[in-house]
Write an enzyme that holds these catalytic residues in place. Structure first.
Site, PDB file in Angstrom:
ATOM      1  N   ASP A 103       0.852  -1.199   0.000  1.00  0.00           N
ATOM      2  CA  ASP A 103       0.000   0.000   0.000  1.00  0.00           C
ATOM      3  C   ASP A 103       0.885   1.244   0.000  1.00  0.00           C
ATOM      4  OD1 ASP A 103      -2.347   1.698   0.306  1.00  0.00           O
ATOM      5  OD2 ASP A 103      -3.347  -0.116   0.991  1.00  0.00           O
ATOM      6  N   HIS A 132      -2.783   2.983  -4.860  1.00  0.00           N
ATOM      7  CA  HIS A 132      -2.166   2.644  -3.568  1.00  0.00           C
ATOM      8  C   HIS A 132      -0.714   2.197  -3.769  1.00  0.00           C
ATOM      9  CE1 HIS A 132      -5.618   3.311  -1.004  1.00  0.00           C
ATOM     10  NE2 HIS A 132      -6.379   2.667  -1.856  1.00  0.00           N
ATOM     11  N   GLU A 137      -9.816   2.475  -5.568  1.00  0.00           N
ATOM     12  CA  GLU A 137      -9.446   3.851  -5.279  1.00  0.00           C
ATOM     13  C   GLU A 137      -8.290   4.344  -6.150  1.00  0.00           C
ATOM     14  OE1 GLU A 137     -10.872   4.140  -0.667  1.00  0.00           O
ATOM     15  OE2 GLU A 137      -8.903   3.276  -0.968  1.00  0.00           O
TER      16      GLU A 137
HETATM   17  C1  ACM Z   1     -10.932  -0.618   0.432  1.00  0.00           C
HETATM   18  O1  ACM Z   1     -11.462  -0.604   1.564  1.00  0.00           O
HETATM   19  N1  ACM Z   1     -10.276   0.436  -0.039  1.00  0.00           N
HETATM   20  C2  ACM Z   1     -11.026  -1.783  -0.416  1.00  0.00           C
END
Ligand code: ACM
Ligand code: ZN
Length: 738
Positions: A194, A255, A319
Site C-alpha cells: 500500500d 495505492h 481507489e
Molecule cells: C478498500 O477498503 N479500499 C477496499
C-alpha cells in the site's frame, strides 16, 4: 419430597447442565444430544489412518489433552481386534459429499470424526476442542454424547489483514491464522502492499524492501518492516496446516506511492515521492502507458505466485484517481493506441493485461469492485466492498463474488457507540455482523451461485498493536464465522449470544484479546420508572461488574454489582466488566433518567415529503403522532427516507443561569425554548449550532422542528448550564404538559 430435597435436585440439575455444555460456533448443521458421556482417562487411544497429515491432526488433539489433563494419549494406526472401545477415531469417508464437511459422533467409549478429506477432520477437531473447553473441570474431561453432521454453507470464509498501515510480525500472523482456524475460517487475505509500506521481499527489485518498506514519520522516526520470502513460505506452510488458503494482495494501479518512492520511473510524473505517512487515497499511481510498469509488475507477480499456492491472486484495483493519467502523454498515447474511450477503460486495460499474464501462469485474479468500471476482465472475481451493488453486478455477469460490504464486514469500524478506542469511523456492532446475509435478495438462484462467501476486512490505520487487532477481531469474527458456515435457517441471534458467552473464557485461555461486552446497553440514555431498579447485564460467566453512580471512573475499589441498583434520582452510571483473569473492559457510561410515564415525554407529529427547508407545518397533513421520552429520531421510527417531524412539550429548567443549547442535525432543524430560537435550517449534512440564553428556573415550552431530505438523518440536542456539564437533555426534565 421435602423442600430441601427439591432444592438439592435443582442444584444437581444446574450442576449437571453446566457440565453438559455444547456451545459450538459456528453452529453445526445438525446436532443431536444423545445418552451418556465420554470420559478421558489413561485407557484412551487415538486411532488414525496412516499418513503424515492424519498424524499431525492427531498431534493437535494429543497436545490439547496433555495440556488440560496431563494425560499423554497414544496414537495408533492399527488395532489388533475389532474392539473400538476407548478410542478416538479419525476416519476418511469418501461417501461424504462436502469436501470440508465432517461428522462427529461421541458415544460412551468411542469418539469418531469422519470426513471426506483431512480438512473435515480438522473442522471436526475444532468442534471437539470447543466441547472439551466447555467440559473440563479439575483437569478432567467428560463430554456429553452427541451426533453432529456438519458442513459449510460457503466456500469462501475470509478474513483480511492490512500489514501496510501498521506492520505485524510473523509470530502474530501465525496467531491470526490460529484464531481464524478455531472458527473454521478458510481464507486469509493478506494485504501486503500500500501507499504506506511494501511488505514482501521481491528478489529482483530489492529497493522494495530497502526503501518502500520504510516510512519516516513526522517525528523523524522510521517505521516499517517486511516479510522475507523464507518467512512467507513458513507462514504459507503454517496456514496450510490450518486448512487456510492465503490470498496475497499486490495493489495496482493505485495505492502505489511506496513503490513509486523507490521506482519513480513507474509513475506518470517521474516523482520524486516519499513513502506516505498519511492515510487516504493518493493521486500518484502506476503509469498505465509505460511498458516498464508492466515489466515490473510481472516480475513481482512471478515471485508472488512462486510463494503462494492460492489459485486466486488479489490485484487490488480500488481507489484509483485518474488525474495523473489524464495529464500523462504516455497514458493518453495508450488510450489512443488501444482504442479506449477514457481513463476508466484504461484502468480496465491495465487489469486485463495483468489478468492475461496471471491466467497464462495458471492463476486467476480477484480485485476490489472498482475493477467493474470500464469493463470487467474476462475471468476476474470481484470483492464487493462499497456496499453490495458491485457484487450484484458481477454475479449477474457470471463472475464470482466475495461479499465484504463496509456496512457489515469492516472490522476497522467502531464496535459500540461509547468509550471505544479511536477507530476510522462507522459502527459495526457484533449484532450487525451477525445479521449479515451474504446473498443479496435481488439475485436469482443461478446468480446466487456466484456468491463464493463473505469476508471481514481489518484495515489498520488506527490499529497499532497486535492486542488492538485482536480486540477489533473478537468477538466480531466469531459472529462472521456463523454467517459464512451455518445454514441461514438455523441462525438465531439470541441463541448465538448465549453460546458466545461460553467462548470468552476459551479466548482468554488462548491468550487472545477481545472486546469484553459492556454491562450497559449501547445507548444514549436509559429510562427507568420510579421504584424500578437498574438491572445490569453480565454476559461473561465468572466475571464481575464494578460501577459508580457519581460520575467517577470505576476502579477495583468501586462497588461490585451483585443485585439490581436502586437509584434515588436521575444521574449517570459508569461500569466495567472484570474477567476472572483480572482483565477489565473499557468503561461504559450511561445517563439514567427516572421518569413518570404519565407526565414525562414530548409529543411528536410525523410528516412525509421532500423539502429543501423546514416546511410550513400548519399546512401539512400529519401521517403519525405520538409520544417520545427521549429526544431521538429512532424513538419516532422514521419509515420513509424524506420526512419532517415537529416535537413539542415543556422543559424544566432547574436553576437560574446561563444555558447553552446545541442542536446538531442532518438535514435542517430549529429549536425554540420560550421566546428563544436556534435556527439550523437548510438541506445540509451534520451541522451543529448553538445558542446561549439566560433562563430563570421554571417550566418553558420547548419545540423542535426537523426535516430530512434523502440519505442519512440525524438529530441531537444537548445543553449545558449552571452545575450541568454538556450532555443530552435528560428525559426526566421533559414533559408533555405543564
Ligand atoms: C478498500 O477498503 N479500499 C477496499
Ligand atoms: Zn502515465
Amino acid at each position: 419430597m421435602n423442600k430441601n430435597n427439591i432444592l438439592l435436585l435443582l442444584f444437581l440439575f444446574v450442576i449437571s447442565s453446566n457440565a453438559q455444555q455444547i456451545s459450538i460456533i459456528p453452529q453445526p448443521v445438525k446436532l443431536e444430544l444423545t445418552q451418556g458421556k465420554f470420559s478421558f482417562d489413561d485407557k484412551i487411544q487415538i486411532l488414525i489412518e496412516p499418513g503424515d497429515e492424519m498424524k499431525s491432526l492427531s498431534d493437535l488433539l494429543v497436545a490439547t489433552i496433555k495440556n488440560l489433563t496431563g494425560l499423554t494419549i497414544p496414537v495408533i494406526t492399527k488395532i489388533s481386534s475389532k474392539d473400538l472401545n476407548n478410542k478416538i477415531q479419525f476416519e476418511i469417508n469418501k461417501e461424504l459429499e462436502n469436501p470440508e464437511g465432517y461428522t462427529l459422533s461421541i458415544k460412551p467409549g468411542l469418539i469418531k470424526i469422519s470426513a471426506k478429506n483431512c480438512a473435515g477432520i480438522f473442522y471436526g477437531l475444532q468442534s471437539l476442542f470447543q466441547m472439551i473447553d466447555q467440559n473440563t473441570s479439575d483437569r478432567k474431561i467428560s463430554l456429553p454424547c452427541v451426533n453432529i453432521q456438519d458442513y459449510p454453507r460457503f466456500k469462501w470464509r475470509g478474513v483480511h489483514l492490512d500489514v501496510c498501515r501498521h506492520f505485524f510480525p510473523v509470530e502474530f500472523v501465525k496467531k491470526y491464522i490460529d484464531m481464524l482456524s478455531m472458527y473454521k475460517i478458510n481464507t486469509f487475505h493478506w494485504h501486503l502492499t500500500d501507499d504506506q509500506g511494501w511488505r514482501i521481499e521481491i528478489k529482483k527489485h530489492p529497493k522494495l524492501t530497502e526503501i518502500s518498506a520504510w516510512r519516516t514519520e513526522e517525528d523523524g522516526k522510521v517505521y516499517g518492516g517486511f516479510y522475507t520470502q523464507d518467512q512467507i513460505r513458513d507462514v504459507v506452510q503454517y496456514a496450510k496446516k490450518h486448512y487456510i488458503t492465503i490470498v496475497p494482495e499486490i495493489e495496482m494501479p493505485g495505492h502505489a506511492v511506496a513503490v513509486l518512492s523507490a521506482y519513480p520511473e513507474l509513475s506518470c510524473t517521474g516523482g520524486p515521492f516519499k513513502v506516505e505517512t498519511h492515510w487516504g487515497v493518493f493521486e500518484d499511481v502506476f503509469c498505465a502507458g509505460n511498458e516498464k510498469t508492466f515489466d515490473f509488475l510481472q516480475d513481482v507477480l512471478s515471485e508472488v505466485i512462486d510463494l503462494f499456492p492460492s489459485e486466486l491472486i488479489h490485484i487490488g484495483g480500488d481507489e484509483v484517481p485518474k488525474i495523473k493519467w489524464k495529464a500523462c502523454e504516455k497514458c493518453q498515447a495508450r488510450i489512443k493506441s488501444e482504442n479506449l474511450k477514457n481513463e476508466n477503460e484504461l484502468q480496465s486495460y491495465f487489469i486485463q493485461r495483468i489478468e492475461k499474464f496471471l491466467n497464462a501462469k495458471g492463476k486467476k485474479i480477484i480485485g476490489w469492485d472498482e475493477i467493474l468500471e470500464g469493463g470487467l476482465a474476462p475471468n476476474a472475481s470481484v470483492m464487493s466492498w462499497r456496499g453490495i451493488d458491485g457484487g450484484i453486478a458481477a454475479a449477474k455477469q457470471k463472475h464470482f463474488v466475495v461479499m465484504t460490504p463496509g456496512t457489515h464486514c469492516y472490522f476497522d469500524h467502531y464496535q459500540a457507540l461509547n468509550n471505544e478506542p479511536k477507530a476510522i469511523g462507522g459502527y459495526t456492532s457484533l449484532e450487525k455482523v451477525y445479521s449479515y446475509e451474504p446473498v443479496p435478495e435481488t439475485l436469482n438462484p443461478e446468480e446466487a451461485n456466484y456468491i463464493l462467501g463473505a469476508q471481514a476486512n481489518m484495515w489498520t490505520e488506527y490499529i497499532l498493536t497486535t492486542d488492538h487487532v485482536e480486540y477489533m477481531l473478537m468477538p466480531r469474527m466469531i459472529a462472521l464465522s456463523e454467517v459464512v458456515w451455518s445454514p441461514k435457517e438455523i441462525r438465531n441471534l439470541d441463541n448465538f449470544l448465549k453460546r458466545l458467552n461460553v467462548h470468552y473464557n476459551f479466548l482468554a485461555s488462548k491468550n487472545i484479546n477481545f472486546r469484553i461486552p459492556s454491562p450497559l446497553p449501547d445507548d444514549s440514555e436509559l429510562l427507568l420508572t420510579a421504584n424500578k431498579e437498574l438491572n445490569l447485564n453480565n454476559p461473561v460467566p465468572n466475571s464481575k461488574i464494578i460501577y459508580t453512580l457519581d460520575g467517577s471512573e470505576p476502579t477495583i475499589s468501586s462497588k461490585d454489582y451483585s443485585s439490581p441498583v436502586n437509584l434515588t434520582g436521575s444521574g449517570f452510571i459508569k461500569a466495567k466488566t472484570i474477567l476472572s483473569n483480572g482483565k477489565m473492559s473499557s468503561t461504559s457510561s450511561l445517563a439514567v433518567s427516572i421518569i413518570d410515564t404519565t407526565k414525562n415525554g414530548l409529543n411528536f407529529k410525523f410528516y412525509e415529503g421532500v423539502w429543501n427547508r423546514l416546511p410550513n407545518f400548519d399546512s401539512l397533513s400529519v401521517k403519525r403522532s405520538g409520544k417520545i421520552f427521549r429526544l431521538k429520531l429512532a424513538e419516532i421510527k422514521p419509515n420513509v427516507e424524506s420526512f419532517a417531524v415537529a416535537i413539542d412539550g415543556y422543559i424544566n429548567i432547574v436553576n437560574d443561569g446561563n444555558y447553552t443549547f446545541y442542536i446538531s442535525s442532518d438535514d435542517g432543524s430549529k429549536m425554540m425554548i420560550g421566546d428563544n430560537i436556534i435556527d439550523n435550517d437548510g438541506a445540509h449534512g451534520i451541522k451543529e449550532i448553538n445558542g446561549q440564553f439566560n433562563l430563570k428556573a421554571g417550566m418553558y415550552p420547548i419545540k423542535i422542528l426537523y426535516f430530512n431530505k434523502w440519505g442519512s438523518s440525524s438529530l441531537r440536542l444537548e445543553y449545558e448550564g449552571p452545575a450541568v456539564s454538556r450532555r443530552i437533555i435528560p428525559a426526566s426534565l421533559l414533559f408533555n404538559s405543564k
